[in-house]
Write a protein that holds these residues in place. Structure first.
Motif, PDB file in Angstrom:
ATOM      1  N   HIS A 241      46.731  53.604  35.058  1.00 50.72           N
ATOM      2  CA  HIS A 241      47.068  54.292  36.547  1.00 50.72           C
ATOM      3  C   HIS A 241      46.575  53.177  37.396  1.00 50.72           C
ATOM      4  CE1 HIS A 241      42.782  55.157  35.735  1.00 50.72           C
ATOM      5  NE2 HIS A 241      42.752  55.174  36.995  1.00 50.72           N
ATOM      6  N   TRP A 242      46.150  51.983  37.075  1.00 48.76           N
ATOM      7  CA  TRP A 242      45.883  51.142  38.140  1.00 48.76           C
ATOM      8  C   TRP A 242      47.238  50.187  38.205  1.00 48.76           C
ATOM      9  CZ3 TRP A 242      40.461  48.234  37.356  1.00 48.76           C
ATOM     10  CH2 TRP A 242      39.374  48.981  37.587  1.00 48.76           C
ATOM     11  N   ILE A 243      47.846  50.266  39.250  1.00 49.42           N
ATOM     12  CA  ILE A 243      49.206  49.873  39.279  1.00 49.42           C
ATOM     13  C   ILE A 243      49.136  48.195  39.702  1.00 49.42           C
ATOM     14  CG2 ILE A 243      51.357  49.618  40.792  1.00 49.42           C
ATOM     15  CD1 ILE A 243      50.794  52.215  39.412  1.00 49.42           C
ATOM     16  N   GLY A 244      49.525  47.397  38.660  1.00 52.93           N
ATOM     17  CA  GLY A 244      49.640  45.773  38.863  1.00 52.93           C
ATOM     18  C   GLY A 244      48.233  45.606  38.257  1.00 52.93           C
ATOM     19  N   GLY A 245      47.866  46.317  37.537  1.00 54.79           N
ATOM     20  CA  GLY A 245      46.274  45.929  36.830  1.00 54.79           C
ATOM     21  C   GLY A 245      45.145  45.965  37.845  1.00 54.79           C
ATOM     22  N   LYS A 246      45.282  46.612  39.013  1.00 58.02           N
ATOM     23  CA  LYS A 246      44.359  46.401  40.101  1.00 58.02           C
ATOM     24  C   LYS A 246      44.105  47.984  40.462  1.00 58.02           C
ATOM     25  CE  LYS A 246      45.398  41.938  41.698  1.00 58.02           C
ATOM     26  NZ  LYS A 246      45.711  41.023  42.935  1.00 58.02           N
ATOM     27  N   TYR A 247      42.882  48.159  40.909  1.00 60.54           N
ATOM     28  CA  TYR A 247      42.440  49.402  41.487  1.00 60.54           C
ATOM     29  C   TYR A 247      43.195  49.427  42.838  1.00 60.54           C
ATOM     30  CZ  TYR A 247      38.570  46.723  43.154  1.00 60.54           C
ATOM     31  OH  TYR A 247      37.672  45.832  43.724  1.00 60.54           O
ATOM     32  N   PRO A 248      43.068  50.851  43.312  1.00 60.68           N
ATOM     33  CA  PRO A 248      43.646  50.883  44.821  1.00 60.68           C
ATOM     34  C   PRO A 248      42.925  50.041  45.781  1.00 60.68           C
ATOM     35  CG  PRO A 248      43.824  53.074  43.546  1.00 60.68           C
ATOM     36  CD  PRO A 248      42.898  51.945  43.016  1.00 60.68           C
ATOM     37  N   GLU A 249      43.546  49.356  46.570  1.00 67.49           N
ATOM     38  CA  GLU A 249      42.836  48.702  47.938  1.00 67.49           C
ATOM     39  C   GLU A 249      42.052  49.297  48.562  1.00 67.49           C
ATOM     40  OE1 GLU A 249      43.897  45.522  51.277  1.00 67.49           O
ATOM     41  OE2 GLU A 249      45.631  46.774  50.178  1.00 67.49           O
TER      42      GLU A 249
END
Length: 422
Positions: A241-249
């Motif tokens: 659920h981390w889009i692009g491998g990153k947590y939400p900004e």
């Protein structure tokens, strides 16, 4: 000649019992627990005419070096008589009665190895002394009394160092709070239909209370940023659920959620902590639950002090992020109210994000409901979430995760514990 020998023999008989009697009457050296300890020793390095003026050089020792100048001067202000000893024999020869002191300023700073002081006074030799006047062959000294024996109980009394209430873990630098050991009352005793029902809740006794050793628990849940650091260090894949491998900004301080139990296990192994049991989690959230006391007849009783929420029995949406607070998502752990902290100081144990525990999901002892999967498949999840009702976010409320298994069910977030070691 024979007569003389007989007289000596008789005297030997007479003297012997006198010596024995003197030895038996001598006081034992262990009759007192005090001993004289030399505080300082001052060598006489100069003697002046016209009334006794002597210059004394006091070398710094371990005791003197700890004293300030004011404290050193007070030693001479409080004591006016100092014993005088002969250097060669170390025998006491008399007493120096001090009338005045003159301090040599160039030698009183702490960098010097000795202190020089001029003492003005009178010398009073002992009756048996051969030193009628003070010379540079003498020194003066000061003694104090100290205990050389202390009863073990007195020695250890007050020497127990209590454990630190908070620590910072050396690897993840997370603050952890201490949950002290003791008996713990778990669950609730009012709703038998709930899986958190404890049939013995209202009648606590040693047989149905749990003894839990001291441990430290993370003050806050593990955050997105902390979990991202772990992924980077271990080259592990990020949650789907981390889009692009990153947590939400902007959500680095938000609790990481939607993790499987196995992912939490790997994080715990990497950081050197462990997942709490559900009873450890509940105790950290609500306190011990009981206070032990002794009755007049010396029987032991227990007062129940278990609260519904970490902050008390009444729900407050300001302290607990659940459905009732209408926020609709998790909050930063740093924005959670400290007023909602548990009795031990843990924050965010009501709502916000659910948390995995290491305990198998099963009913409490004495509960009548049975299920084939209890204790075999699922793990207990605690704390409720922002999407749960207040009822499901109480300190004793239980849920579970592990469907279809513990490697695929992204059920909760987590906080970890560390055993306390003396």
């Amino acid at each position: 000649m024979k007569k003389l020998l007989m007289i000596l023999f008789v005297w030997g008989i007479v003297i012997s019992p006198l010596v024995s009697q003197e030895e038996t009457s001598e006081e034992s050296p262990f009759a007192t627990t005090k001993k004289k300890v030399q505080l300082w020793k001052g060598e006489v390095v100069g003697v002046y005419k016209n009334r006794l003026w002597i210059k004394v050089r006091i070398y710094r020792n371990q005791r003197i070096s700890k004293l300030s100048l004011a404290e050193i001067k007070s030693l001479f202000a409080e004591t006016k008589e100092f014993p005088v000893y002969q250097k060669l024999t170390d025998l006491k020869q008399g007493v120096l009665v001090v009338r005045d002191t003159v301090w040599e300023e160039k030698h009183i700073n702490k960098k010097n190895q000795f202190i020089e002081v001029v003492l003005v006074g009178d010398y009073k030799p002992d009756l048996s002394s051969k030193m009628k006047e003070i010379t540079t062959d003498a020194y003066i000294s000061s003694y104090i009394e100290e205990d050389f024996f202390t009863e073990p109980d007195a020695f250890f009394k007050g020497r127990f160092t209590p454990p630190r209430k908070t620590v910072f873990h050396p690897k993840d630098r997370k603050e952890m709070v201490l949950v002290s050991r003791g008996l713990f009352l778990y669950g609730q005793g009012t709703d038998p239909s709930s899986d958190s029902f404890n049939p013995y809740f209202l009648e606590p006794k040693p047989s149905n209370l749990k003894e839990i050793p001291s441990f430290y628990i993370d003050k806050y849940e593990v955050t997105n940023a902390e979990y991202a650091y772990f992924l980077k260090q271990t080259n592990s894949p990020s949650p789907p659920h981390w889009i692009g491998g990153k947590y939400p900004e902007g959500e680095g301080d938000y609790p990481v959620i939607h993790l499987t139990y196995r992912e939490v296990e790997r994080y715990a192994s990497w950081v050197g902590k462990r997942i709490p049991t559900e009873w450890e989690w509940e105790k950290a959230a609500r306190g011990p639950g009981v206070i032990e006391f002794t009755n007049r007849d010396e029987t032991v009783g227990y007062q129940i002090i278990a609260t519904k929420y970490p902050f008390g029995d009444e729900y407050d949406s300001l302290y607990c992020n659940t459905r009732e607070s209408k926020i609709g998502k998790a909050q930063s752990v740093l924005e959670l109210s400290t007023e909602g902290a548990s009795p031990y100081g843990a924050i965010g144990m009501c709502g916000n994000a659910p948390e995995w525990t290491s305990s198998d999901y099963q009913l409490y002892p004495g509960h009548h409901i049975k299920n084939f999967s209890f204790g075999k498949i699922y793990k207990v999840v605690r704390g409720g979430s922002y999407a749960d009702s207040a009822k499901n976010a109480t300190a004793s409320a239980r849920s579970y995760g592990g469907i279809p298994n513990l490697s695929e069910d992204r059920r909760a977030g987590f906080r970890l514990v560390m055993d306390y070691r003396d």
